[in-house]
Write a protein that holds these residues in place. Structure first.
Motif, PDB file in Angstrom:
ATOM      1  N   GLY A 156       0.785  -1.232   0.000  1.00 24.85           N
ATOM      2  CA  GLY A 156       0.000   0.000   0.000  1.00 24.85           C
ATOM      3  C   GLY A 156       0.810   1.271   0.000  1.00 24.85           C
ATOM      4  N   ASP A 157       2.112   1.165  -0.300  1.00 24.79           N
ATOM      5  CA  ASP A 157       2.962   2.359  -0.309  1.00 24.79           C
ATOM      6  C   ASP A 157       3.439   2.722  -1.713  1.00 24.79           C
ATOM      7  OD1 ASP A 157       4.760   0.315  -0.787  1.00 24.79           O
ATOM      8  OD2 ASP A 157       6.038   0.737   0.951  1.00 24.79           O
ATOM      9  N   GLN A 158       2.657   2.310  -2.732  1.00 23.34           N
ATOM     10  CA  GLN A 158       2.997   2.623  -4.121  1.00 23.34           C
ATOM     11  C   GLN A 158       1.853   3.423  -4.763  1.00 23.34           C
ATOM     12  OE1 GLN A 158       4.915  -0.689  -6.380  1.00 23.34           O
ATOM     13  NE2 GLN A 158       4.577  -1.883  -4.513  1.00 23.34           N
ATOM     14  N   PRO A 159       1.659   4.683  -4.337  1.00 23.27           N
ATOM     15  CA  PRO A 159       0.514   5.465  -4.813  1.00 23.27           C
ATOM     16  C   PRO A 159       0.575   5.836  -6.289  1.00 23.27           C
ATOM     17  CG  PRO A 159       2.001   6.852  -3.545  1.00 23.27           C
ATOM     18  CD  PRO A 159       2.483   5.443  -3.360  1.00 23.27           C
ATOM     19  N   LEU A 160       1.741   5.680  -6.909  1.00 24.51           N
ATOM     20  CA  LEU A 160       1.871   6.026  -8.328  1.00 24.51           C
ATOM     21  C   LEU A 160       1.902   4.787  -9.228  1.00 24.51           C
ATOM     22  CD1 LEU A 160       4.370   9.049  -8.471  1.00 24.51           C
ATOM     23  CD2 LEU A 160       2.005   8.985  -9.240  1.00 24.51           C
ATOM     24  N   PHE A 198      11.739  -3.176 -13.655  1.00 23.68           N
ATOM     25  CA  PHE A 198      11.807  -1.902 -14.371  1.00 23.68           C
ATOM     26  C   PHE A 198      13.268  -1.597 -14.666  1.00 23.68           C
ATOM     27  CE2 PHE A 198      12.340   2.768 -14.134  1.00 23.68           C
ATOM     28  CZ  PHE A 198      11.488   3.160 -15.154  1.00 23.68           C
ATOM     29  N   ALA A 199      13.561  -1.231 -15.915  1.00 22.34           N
ATOM     30  CA  ALA A 199      14.927  -0.896 -16.304  1.00 22.34           C
ATOM     31  C   ALA A 199      15.341   0.401 -15.609  1.00 22.34           C
ATOM     32  CB  ALA A 199      15.030  -0.746 -17.819  1.00 22.34           C
ATOM     33  N   TYR A 232       6.803   1.059 -16.806  1.00 20.55           N
ATOM     34  CA  TYR A 232       6.202   1.975 -15.835  1.00 20.55           C
ATOM     35  C   TYR A 232       6.798   1.748 -14.447  1.00 20.55           C
ATOM     36  CZ  TYR A 232       2.933   1.814 -19.703  1.00 20.55           C
ATOM     37  OH  TYR A 232       2.385   1.823 -20.957  1.00 20.55           O
ATOM     38  N   ASP A 233       7.492   2.749 -13.948  1.00 18.34           N
ATOM     39  CA  ASP A 233       8.077   2.667 -12.616  1.00 18.34           C
ATOM     40  C   ASP A 233       6.973   2.794 -11.561  1.00 18.34           C
ATOM     41  OD1 ASP A 233       9.931   2.469 -10.616  1.00 18.34           O
ATOM     42  OD2 ASP A 233      10.857   4.426 -10.944  1.00 18.34           O
ATOM     43  N   SER A 234       7.260   2.327 -10.357  1.00 20.51           N
ATOM     44  CA  SER A 234       6.286   2.413  -9.271  1.00 20.51           C
ATOM     45  C   SER A 234       7.028   2.777  -7.981  1.00 20.51           C
ATOM     46  CB  SER A 234       5.539   1.088  -9.100  1.00 20.51           C
ATOM     47  OG  SER A 234       4.541   1.177  -8.114  1.00 20.51           O
TER      48      SER A 234
END
Length: 248
Positions: free
Chosen positions: A100-104, A130-131, A224-226
């Motif tokens: 729950g700490d990945q709001p993006l 993610f590269a 897509y980074d997170s």
């Protein structure tokens, strides 16, 4: 085959107490994660798994789904597994686990992590990579690195730099592990019962438990980074990114 997202969420934290309820652009962080997951095309439902009434009440206020779990869960995966049981999922159903700490987190990440289950019936667990574009993350132990074989199955996860360029003469891509997992309900129940692994204890990386017991993890590379919120100071950085995306 149902596909559900379960977000394990606890209130207490050594580095950031009450993190799921931290205000980000006017919403509790857990709400951002729920809303992003709900936008994924492949997801049937999204649930927050918690043992804390404060988190339950916050999720109720924004209309989310809550599954109350035991306070004795040893890890987030244990909490997800207990919630999956309470939801009555079938062995072949897919459970997506995101912190729950990945709001993006990008909604397309959820679609990507479940795709291998439709393409290869041998896949029981998958995750994302993610590269790395920020060179700092290559050596930062907070950012977990992953290597994988030609088929996409993980070879190792580490807080150290992997692979390590001994001669400093190679040009290659380093991949960061993103904390989004998918499992069949059958494998999740199996994983929950495995004893902790030696490498898991050293690196403090739960996914190594599966590998140490001989199970494969399919790695999907996403564009897509997170970014995660680890400390209160990270919130400003996240809000700046959200402002640039027109989210706040």
């Amino acid at each position: 085959m149902r596909v559900v997202v379960i977000i394990p969420s606890r209130y207490g934290s050594i580095r950031f107490d009450g993190k799921p309820l931290a205000n980000i652009c006017g919403k509790p962080m857990i709400q951002w994660v729920c809303e992003r997951a709900t936008q994924a095309k492949s997801i049937e439902s999204v649930h927050v798994a918690t043992d804390d009434s404060r988190i339950r009440d916050a999720v109720d206020r924004f209309g989310g789904n809550v599954v109350m779990t035991s306070s004795k869960c040893r890890s987030g995966t244990d909490r997800v597994a207990e919630a999956a049981e309470r939801l009555g999922l079938n062995p072949g159903d897919i459970v997506v686990n995101i912190q729950g700490d990945q709001p993006l987190v990008d909604p397309r990440c959820f679609d990507a992590v479940v795709k291998p289950f439709y393409e290869d019936p041998a896949v029981k667990m998958s995750t994302l990579a993610f590269a790395i574009v920020d060179r700092r993350e290559i050596t930062d132990p907070k950012d977990v690195k992953v290597t994988f074989d030609n088929k996409g199955d993980a070879l190792y996860f580490s807080r150290a730099t992997i692979p390590y360029d001994r001669d400093g003469s190679n040009i290659f891509q380093t991949y960061k592990h993103l904390g989004v997992y998918a499992y069949t309900q059958e494998f999740l129940a199996c994983f929950r019962g495995l004893p902790p692994g030696h490498l898991e204890e050293i690196e403090k990386l739960e996914q190594l438990r599966a590998m140490e017991h001989g199970y494969r993890i399919r790695v999907v590379v996403t564009p897509y980074d997170s970014p995660e919120v680890d400390l209160p100071a990270d919130i400003r950085r996240i809000e700046e990114k959200m402002a640039g995306m027109g989210l706040c």
